[in-house]
Design an enzyme around this catalytic site. Structure first.
Site, PDB file in Angstrom:
ATOM      1  N   HIS A 177       0.927  -1.009  -0.171  1.00 30.46           N
ATOM      2  CA  HIS A 177       0.637   0.193  -0.021  1.00 30.46           C
ATOM      3  C   HIS A 177       1.140   1.044   0.371  1.00 30.46           C
ATOM      4  CE1 HIS A 177      -3.583  -2.707   0.708  1.00 30.46           C
ATOM      5  NE2 HIS A 177      -2.777  -3.252   1.508  1.00 30.46           N
ATOM      6  N   GLU A 221      -2.679   0.246   8.095  1.00 32.66           N
ATOM      7  CA  GLU A 221      -1.551  -0.346   7.217  1.00 32.66           C
ATOM      8  C   GLU A 221      -0.620  -0.171   6.901  1.00 32.66           C
ATOM      9  OE1 GLU A 221      -1.271  -4.281   3.865  1.00 32.66           O
ATOM     10  OE2 GLU A 221      -3.389  -3.739   4.818  1.00 32.66           O
ATOM     11  N   HIS A 252       2.731  -6.916   4.069  1.00 34.10           N
ATOM     12  CA  HIS A 252       1.590  -6.759   4.607  1.00 34.10           C
ATOM     13  C   HIS A 252       0.768  -7.354   5.646  1.00 34.10           C
ATOM     14  CE1 HIS A 252      -0.315  -5.417   0.372  1.00 34.10           C
ATOM     15  NE2 HIS A 252       1.043  -6.501  -0.279  1.00 34.10           N
ATOM     16  N   GLU A 283       1.692 -11.999   5.263  1.00 32.67           N
ATOM     17  CA  GLU A 283       0.846 -11.324   6.276  1.00 32.67           C
ATOM     18  C   GLU A 283       1.597 -10.964   7.583  1.00 32.67           C
ATOM     19  OE1 GLU A 283      -1.468  -9.988   5.405  1.00 32.67           O
ATOM     20  OE2 GLU A 283      -3.113 -10.463   3.404  1.00 32.67           O
TER      21      GLU A 283
END
Length: 630
Positions: free
Chosen positions: A463, A477, A530, A592
């Site tokens: 992101h 995030e 992430h 993640e």
């Protein structure tokens, strides 16, 4: 009077004779009764008596109205509370296990089943001193071979099954007794029970394939004993301190063995534990990490993890054999299998490097070299060879391509070994395009010269800019991923790696732009970082995603490092078609590192400690990957 005395003597003699017979009776003392949904079987285990003798008299009797079947175990004593299980699955609906009589001693198992259930498929088996009731045919296409070694750390064959079990509640204490026993047997957590109704129904997660009953420390070796089907995974090498990790998939460890430290020699020691709900882990701390290999017994019930340079081969077997036949099978465009057959059960070890798979045959004396070469000529195993290794036996060496996946299998009679090799797909060219106009990062810097031989890594902070990612309570995030990515970059550069970041500040980079940056840089690996989120706030944990087969080894190594260093639920590996790991040319993964949607884990994710621990784990994983892929 004489008659009375005579009858009394006869009576006393009969009592004495009966007592002698009773005392002479060998009791099969049942100490546990477990059910296994994954293998669809019930296991009755005993510490006294002989299951082999008992099995001779066991017969299944069927009855109607209602449909049920039972069998009796003679000379048996139930040392645990009687069992009364009701299942919500099809087929077998209800099972009762009780002490049917005490004179003579007899345990009865009664099964109630659905109208359409074929009771003839129920089979009785024996493993060591365990009576096993196989409830259905699992439909395996090849039951002869058991998978002994695999490169994969996650597989569709792994057990993650759920079953609702109902225990009738008459007295709370008795019900708790049964529930506690089941929970202890499968290491599940007993939920908090607030109402009588809740105490009657429990959701159990069961997972079984191999049970570790005993572990013994030997000089430079770990001996593992158990029963079931034993499969060990490709070992992982970790540093600081130097150690090698062996995982056993679909395996449960006896509670009394977990997290104990065992000494192997003056410098080496090991621990064994339940790493996850369906995986056992053996960690050996040693400077000789590359010398420890798994050695399988001929019945695949015992495993010796040993320093192959010091192990005495003669202590591993009582009988020798000859290698008498060979075969080759092309399974698909990428996969081939080599089969080695013996005239007696074989004791073998498995080792592999990035370019070679090796099978050590400890009790094999002879083979026909000409037949071996002719069988595999013009096949994927054309360059395979057999050589004599002093103090060990024969060694079969098979060259493999980098990032190949291997599996080994042992025949049920211990007389056949199969090595299956799946080569990586041929690399495909992915066209690179100019970054999208919305990308604020250009790729001109990717032409920076890197010293020859330097490993190149792309770190992708998920992101950024107008793309906030997941948001909870004002925490974004994109900020967490950038912070962790920069820490990883610093750690890797300190180790001498060349690192390219897809972004170094809070800017937006399109998915294709990230792929363009990576493909133009031509790295050895691509790692995208992430933070996860869920509509269920109670969920926590870490997970790693890959898409191409060539990326699986990278995913396994980095995920294991993360799971070993971060105190959060290990959610495992996933094959996922995320854009950045599907459109990059290098081995690529997406990690993640936790759930922002969970209050507790979110607080950890923004803490200095969690971010630095995560960065260290990822950097260590990168180092381990390159060490294993020299």
């Amino acid at each position: 009077m004489k008659k009375i005395f005579k009858y009394l003597l006869i009576f006393l003699f009969l009592i004495f004779t009966f007592t002698l017979k009773a005392n002479a009776e060998e009791i099969f003392r049942i100490t546990s009764a477990n059910f296994d949904t994954s293998n669809a079987m019930i296991m009755l285990s005993a510490k006294e008596g002989n299951a082999g003798t008992i099995m001779e008299s066991v017969k299944l009797v069927t009855l109607e109205n209602p449909k049920r079947a039972y069998f009796d175990i003679d000379s048996a004593v139930l040392s645990i509370p009687k069992q009364d299980w009701t299942f919500n699955s099809q087929g077998i609906k209800h099972v009762k296990i009780s002490q049917f009589s005490t004179n003579p001693n007899k345990v009865r198992v009664v099964m109630y089943y659905d109208e359409g259930y074929d009771i003839s498929q129920v089979k009785f088996l024996r493993l060591k001193n365990n009576i096993i009731l196989k409830l259905k045919n699992n439909g395996y296409s090849d039951t002869y071979f058991q998978n002994t070694y695999r490169d994969e750390h996650a597989s569709s064959s792994d057990f993650y099954e759920y079953l609702t079990v109902t225990t009738p509640v008459t007295k709370k204490d008795a019900a708790d007794d049964i529930v506690d026993q089941l929970q202890r047997a499968f290491n599940t957590t007993i939920p908090k029970l607030t109402t009588p109704e809740q105490s009657e129904k429990l959701q159990l997660r069961l997972n079984t394939k191999y049970y570790i009953e005993n572990v013994t420390a030997k000089p430079n070796a770990v001996l593992i004993n158990g029963f079931g089907a034993l499969t060990i995974e490709k070992p992982l090498i970790l540093t600081n301190p130097s150690r090698i990790v062996f995982d056993l998939s679909n395996t449960l460890v006896a509670q009394n063995l977990r997290n104990k430290t065992f000494k192997l020699n003056d410098t080496d020691y090991f621990k064994i534990g339940q790493f996850s709900v369906n995986k056992a882990r053996v960690v050996i701390t040693t400077n000789a990490v590359e010398d420890y290999i798994p050695i399988f017994s001929s019945d695949n019930q015992s495993l010796l993890i040993a320093n192959y340079k010091t192990v005495k081969a003669s202590t591993l077997y009582s009988n020798t054999n000859n290698m008498i036949a060979f075969s080759n099978k092309k399974i698909d465009a990428q996969t081939s299998a080599m089969t080695l057959s013996f005239n007696a059960p074989v004791v073998h070890g498995i080792d592999r490097t990035n370019t070679e798979a090796m099978i050590y045959l400890y009790n094999t004396n002879n083979y026909n070299e000409t037949t071996f070469k002719n069988t595999f000529a013009n096949t994927a195993f054309a360059k395979a060879k057999v050589e004599l290794i002093p103090q060990i036996g024969l060694k079969v060496s098979v060259p493999i391509q980098q990032n190949s996946l291997i599996n080994t299998y042992l025949g049920a009679d211990g007389k056949t070994i199969k090595l299956q090799v799946k080569a990586p797909k041929a690399a495909t060219t992915v066209a690179t395009t100019k970054p999208a106009t919305t990308t604020t990062v250009t790729t001109h810097a990717v032409t920076t010269k890197v010293p020859k031989g330097t490993r190149k890594v792309v770190i992708d902070a998920g992101h950024g800019g107008s793309d906030y990612g997941a948001i909870r309570n004002g925490i974004n995030e994109k900020d967490i991923t950038l912070d962790v990515a920069k820490r990883v970059e610093a750690l890797l550069k300190k180790e001498g790696y060349a690192v390219k970041m897809t972004r170094t500040s809070d800017v937006y980079v399109s998915l294709q732009g990230r792929c363009d940056i990576s493909n133009a840089y031509d790295p050895d690996i691509f790692v995208s970082i992430h933070v996860n989120s869920s509509v269920r706030p109670e969920i926590t944990g870490i997970e790693t995603h890959y898409y191409h087969q060539e990326s699986m080894s990278l995913a396994q190594t980095l995920h294991s490092s993360l799971a070993s260093n971060i105190n959060s639920k290990n959610r495992g590996l996933f094959k996922s078609k995320f854009y950045v790991i599907n459109h990059t040319t290098a081995p690529s993964i997406l990690m993640e590192i936790g759930f922002i949607s969970n209050d507790g884990e979110r607080a950890q994710l923004v803490s200095e400690k969690r971010k630095q621990d995560t960065a260290r784990a990822i950097a260590e994983g990168v180092k381990n990957y390159f060490k294993q892929n020299k």
